[in-house]
Design an enzyme around this catalytic site. Structure first.
Site, PDB file in Angstrom:
ATOM      1  N   ASP B 381      27.441  13.037 -19.238  1.00 61.91           N
ATOM      2  CA  ASP B 381      27.052  12.729 -17.876  1.00 61.91           C
ATOM      3  C   ASP B 381      28.358  12.683 -17.087  1.00 61.91           C
ATOM      4  OD1 ASP B 381      25.466  11.682 -15.704  1.00 61.91           O
ATOM      5  OD2 ASP B 381      26.534   9.823 -16.084  1.00 61.91           O
ATOM      6  N   ASP B 580      26.154   6.208 -19.695  1.00 62.94           N
ATOM      7  CA  ASP B 580      26.511   4.796 -19.594  1.00 62.94           C
ATOM      8  C   ASP B 580      25.429   3.862 -20.129  1.00 62.94           C
ATOM      9  OD1 ASP B 580      24.581   4.825 -17.694  1.00 62.94           O
ATOM     10  OD2 ASP B 580      25.925   4.630 -15.989  1.00 62.94           O
ATOM     11  N   ASP B 584      21.273   6.518 -17.681  1.00 60.87           N
ATOM     12  CA  ASP B 584      21.035   7.686 -18.527  1.00 60.87           C
ATOM     13  C   ASP B 584      20.102   7.402 -19.695  1.00 60.87           C
ATOM     14  OD1 ASP B 584      22.911   8.979 -16.906  1.00 60.87           O
ATOM     15  OD2 ASP B 584      24.531   8.159 -18.122  1.00 60.87           O
TER      16      ASP B 584
END
Lengths: 78, 686
Positions: B381, B580, B584
Site C-alpha cells: 500500500d 497498516d 487495509d
C-alpha cells in the site's frame, strides 16, 4: 485464530517423560469434551492450551479429563 | 510479602512458611499443592537422571560380562546368565517402567507410539534372555540382556539431553515473561507505596525511577525520559518519552523519573498479548506438521509388521538361526521410533517464531509461516506503508533575488499559524534549515487554496495556481516549473510578495527510509513488487519510480483494494499484502499473507498473518527470509528424522544393525532434530 468473547483458557504442561506422542491423545480427548472450543499443543514445551466456554463446561471438568488421560501434568497460571 | 510463583497469591515470609530453593532463590507458597506443583518438573528431571544413571551403571557391566566372560563364568557362585538377569531386570522394570506406562496410556487411547515400540522391543529381548536363563534348551542359546539395558539407557539419556535443548528452544518466550516486573511504586495522594503489580488498576498513578522496568502499560503524565523498548520491538535505540506518550509494561526506563497513569493491566498489556500470541503461534499446527502426524500414525503398525516379517523371514524362510532374525526384529522396533518425525516441524517453528518475536516480527502460527515462504508477489500500500504518509518539502525553487533559505523563511512565517499538513511541512523544513520564522501581523486561510498573510507590512500570498491567479498574478513565467512539479504528483505552492513571484515550493509524500533497498532485496529474492494506491497516476508513478517499483496499480478506491489483491491471486500469484492493518484490513484478509506494518503494540489485528511491530520496511524482508529459513530447517529436520527412522529400517531388517546401536541412533534422532532447530537462533535477519 478467531477467539470468542466469552472464551477462557487453561494452560497445562505435561511433565511426564514417558510422553512422546501423547499430545495427540490429549488433543483428541479434550476436543470431545462439550464446551471445549479449541485445544492447542506445543510439542517442544509439551504445553497444552485448552479454550473453553465457561458457561458450558467447568474448569474442574477439564482438569479431571486431563488427569484421566494418565500422564503427569501440572496446571500453569498466566 | 512474597509472591507464590504458582498461583500468584501473596504469602507471609517466615520460618514456618512453605518454601523451596531453586538456584539460590527462595520461593514461598500458599499451600502444599502449589509447592508440589512448583517442584514437580524438577523432580521429574531428577528422577530421569537417576534412571539413566542406573541403566548405565547396570547396563555397562551387563555388556562387558555378556561379551568378555566365558559361558562358565561365575561370580559368588552365581552363573553368568543368572548374573546378567539380576543386572538387567531392575533396568527393565525400574528405570524402563516409564515405557510400559507410556505404552499402556497409548493402548488405552487405542494408539501405539514410541513407548509401545520400545516396550515391545526391550521386553522381547529381556523375555527371550530370561527363558534362555531359566529354561535352557527351549530356545537357542544366547542372551540379549545387554541390548535391553543399554537400549533403555541410551533412550533415557536422549530424553535427558532433549529436555535441556527443549528448554533452550523455547527460551525466547520465557525470557519475555521474566522481564515483567513484580513490584510497582503506586502513588496515592502523592505518597509513594510499593505494591505488587497485580494490585495496579486502570487509572492508578505510579512512579518509575531510572534503571527500573515499567510495571504496566500507561500514559506519561509527568516527567521526561528515554525508554528501551527492545523487548517489545526488537529496536535497540531507546525512545524518548514525555507527557502524553504511551509507555509499556516490561520496557526499561533509562534516564528520568516518570509518573505514569495505568491504561492496561494484567493480561491486557502489550507484553502479555505478545507472549500469548507467540505461545499460540508456536502451539498451532502447520499443515506440514499435520502431514507428519498422519504419517507417524500409520508408522507404528507398519513397523511392527516389518519387524515380525523380518523375524519370520530370516528364521522360517531364509533358514537362518532364530537369533539372527530376533536381532533384526528388536533392531527394527527400536530404530523406527517416530518421535524425531513428530518433533521435526514444531521444533523449527518454535525457534523460528521465537526469533521473530525477539525482533518485533510476530508470525501468527505455522500456517502463516508456510505461506510467507511461498510468497512470489509483494503488494505495498502506498500512503503510510511505503511512504511516511506526511507531506514534506521536496523542492525549493527561488526566483529573483531571494535564496532557498529566504524563500522558506518567508513561507514558514506566512504558514506559522497553519494547521494544514502542507503548512506544517513548510514550517518543519524551516526548522530543519534553522531559518528565522517571524510572527505574521495578519493571517488568513483560504480553504483548499493556501494562505494570505501580512509580514512587516508586505502582503504575502502562498498557495496553489488558483489562489495566485485570483490575486491577479501572471503565472506564465513559472509554468514550466509548475508543470514539472505537478507531473511528479507534487503539490506546488507559489509564493508572491506584493504580487511578485518569489519562488515555488514543491510538497509531496516521501518514501520511508530503506524503501528502495527493500524493493531491491525483494526483487533479488525473486519476488515481484507491486504498488497499490488510491492516488492519481502521476503521484503513484513518481513514488514507484523513486522506490524502484515498475508495477503500479493507481486510482483504486479503498474498497477496491481487496479486489485488486484477489485479481492478482487469480492470476496464480501468491500474494503478500503489506499495509497498516486498519485501512487495509480487507486487502490484508484476502491476500495469501497479510503483513501489518508499524502497528506498534496493537497486535490484535485479526486479518494479518504477520504483524510487524516496528515501522521499519526492512522487517518485510526479514519476515520472508525468516520464514524461508524456518521452512528450510523443517525440511532438513524431516530429512534427518526420515533418515534415522526409515532409511535404517531396511538395514535393521537385514540384520545389519546391532540393537544397541539402534538405541543410540534413536536417541540421537530427537537430539539432532532439536539441536539443528536451535541453529535457527543464529540466523541474521538483516
Amino acid at each position: 485464530m478467531q477467539k470468542m468473547a466469552n472464551e477462557e483458557r487453561l494452560r497445562f504442561k505435561v511433565i511426564d517423560f514417558s510422553c512422546s506422542t501423547c499430545l495427540n491423545a490429549f488433543r483428541k480427548k479434550l476436543r470431545s469434551v462439550e464446551g471445549v472450543t479449541d485445544v492447542l499443543s506445543n510439542a517442544v514445551t509439551n504445553e497444552i492450551y485448552v479454550y473453553f466456554d465457561p458457561e458450558i463446561v467447568e474448569p474442574e471438568r477439564i482438569e479431571s479429563t486431563i488427569k484421566g488421560i494418565g500422564y503427569k501434568t501440572i496446571r500453569e497460571y498466566d | 510479602m512474597a509472591k507464590d510463583p504458582v498461583c500468584g497469591m501473596f504469602v507471609e515470609e517466615g520460618p514456618d512458611a512453605l518454601k523451596a530453593e531453586v538456584r539460590g532463590v527462595t520461593y514461598y507458597f500458599c499451600s502444599d499443592t502449589c509447592l508440589q506443583t512448583f517442584v514437580a518438573p524438577a523432580k521429574e528431571v531428577r528422577l530421569l537422571r537417576a534412571r539413566t544413571l542406573i541403566s548405565f551403571a547396570l547396563g555397562v557391566p551387563t555388556l562387558l560380562i555378556t561379551w568378555l566372560a566365558a559361558s562358565s563364568f561365575t561370580l559368588y557362585e552365581i552363573p553368568k546368565n543368572l548374573l546378567l538377569f539380576i543386572l538387567a531386570t531392575p533396568v527393565q522394570f525400574g528405570a524402563g517402567w516409564m515405557f510400559y506406562r507410556g505404552a499402556w496410556h497409548a493402548f488405552r487411547a487405542r494408539a501405539a507410539n514410541m513407548d509401545t515400540l520400545i516396550a515391545i522391543g526391550t521386553s522381547a529381548a529381556w523375555l527371550y534372555s530370561t527363558i534362555v536363563t531359566f529354561a535352557p534348551g527351549v530356545l537357542p542359546q544366547g542372551t540379549y540382556f545387554d541390548a535391553s539395558t543399554l537400549i533403555i539407557g541410551f533412550i533415557l539419556l536422549g530424553k535427558l539431553l532433549e529436555h535441556t535443548i527443549r528448554g533452550r528452544a523455547s527460551d525466547s518466550v520465557r525470557k519475555l515473561l521474566s522481564l515483567k516486573p513484580a513490584k510497582a511504586r503506586l502513588l496515592v495522594d502523592g505518597d509513594e507505596r510499593e505494591v505488587g503489580v497485580e494490585e495496579l488498576r486502570v487509572g492508578d498513578l505510579f512512579r518509575v525511577r531510572p534503571g527500573e522496568r515499567i510495571p504496566t502499560d500507561g500514559v506519561v503524565v509527568e516527567g521526561f525520559s528515554t525508554v528501551d523498548e527492545k523487548i517489545l520491538t526488537g529496536e535497540s535505540v531507546p525512545v524518548e518519552k514525555e507527557v502524553g506518550h504511551e509507555v509499556f509494561g516490561g520496557t526499561f526506563n533509562q534516564t528520568g523519573v516518570l509518573v505514569v497513569k495505568a491504561t492496561k493491566v494484567g493480561s491486557d498489556t502489550a507484553l502479555s498479548q505478545i507472549v500469548r500470541l507467540v505461545e499460540e503461534a508456536q502451539a498451532s499446527q502447520a499443515p506440514v506438521e499435520r502431514l507428519a502426524d498422519r504419517v507417524s500414525s500409520y508408522f507404528v503398525p507398519i513397523v511392527v509388521s516389518v519387524a515380525l516379517f523380518s523375524l519370520l523371514g530370516w528364521w522360517l524362510i531364509a533358514g537362518r538361526p532364530f537369533l539372527f532374525g530376533f536381532t533384526a526384529f528388536v533392531a527394527v522396533l527400536i530404530i523406527a521410533c517416530p518421535c524425531a518425525l513428530g518433533l521435526a516441524t514444531p521444533a523449527a517453528i518454535v525457534v523460528g517464531t521465537g526469533k521473530g518475536a525477539q525482533n518485533g516480527i510476530l508470525v501468527k502460527g505455522g500456517e502463516n509461516l508456510e505461506r510467507a515462504y511461498r510468497i512470489d508477489t509483494v503488494v505495498f500500500d502506498k500512503t503510510g506503508t511505503l511512504t511516511t504518509g506526511e507531506p514534506a518539502v521536496t523542492d525549493v525553487v527561488p526566483i529573483g533575488n531571494i535564496d532557498e533559505r529566504g524563500l522558506i523563511s518567508l513561507a514558514a512565517s506566512a504558514e506559522k499559524g497553519s494547521e494544514h499538513p502542507i503548512g506544517r511541512a513548510i514550517v518543519k523544513k524551516a526548522s530543519e534549515l534553522g531559518v528565522k520564522v517571524e510572527e505574521p501581523q495578519e493571517f488568513e486561510v483560504v480553504p483548499g487554496k493556501g494562505v494570505v498573510a501580512t509580514l512587516s507590512g508586505r502582503r504575502i500570498v502562498l498557495g496553489n495556481r488558483r489562489l495566485i491567479e485570483e490575486h491577479g498574478v501572471d503565472l506564465r513565467g513559472v509554468s514550466d516549473t509548475l508543470n514539472k512539479l505537478e507531473s511528479q504528483g507534487k503539490t506546488a505552492m507559489i509564493l508572491c510578495v506584493d504580487k511578485t513571484i518569489d519562488g515555488l515550493i514543491g510538497v509531496s509524500d516521501t518514501l520511508k527510509p530503506y524503501a528502495r533497498e527493500v524493493v531491491e532485496q525483494l526483487k533479488k529474492m525473486g519476488i515481484r513488487v507491486v504498488l497499490l494506491t488510491g492516488d492519481n497516476k502521476a503521484t503513484a508513478s513518481f513514488i514507484a519510480g523513486q522506490a524502484g517499483i515498475e508495477e503500479v496499480v493507481a486510482e483504486v478506491l479503498p474498497s477496491q483494494k481487496a479486489e485488486v489483491v484477489r485479481k492478482l491471486r487469480s492470476e496464480g500469484r501468491r500474494v503478500a499484502m503489506v499495509g497498516d492493518g486498519i485501512n487495509d484490513a480487507p486487502a490484508l484478509a484476502v491476500a495469501d499473507l497479510g503483513i501489518a506494518i508499524g502497528s506498534g503494540t496493537d497486535i490484535a489485528i485479526e486479518t494479518a498473518g504477520v504483524v510487524l511491530i516496528k515501522d521499519d520496511l526492512r522487517d518485510v524482508v526479514g519476515a520472508i527470509r525468516l520464514s524461508r529459513a524456518t521452512m528450510g530447517k523443517i525440511r532438513q529436520n524431516l530429512f534427518w528424522a526420515f533418515a534415522y527412522n526409515t532409511l535404517l529400517i531396511p538395514v535393521a531388517a537385514f540384520g545389519l544393525l546391532n540393537p544397541i546401536l539402534a538405541g543410540v541412533a534413536m536417541a540421537l534422532s530427537s537430539v539432532t532434530v532439536l539441536g539443528n532447530s536451535l541453529l535457527l537462533n543464529r540466523f541474521v535477519l538483516r
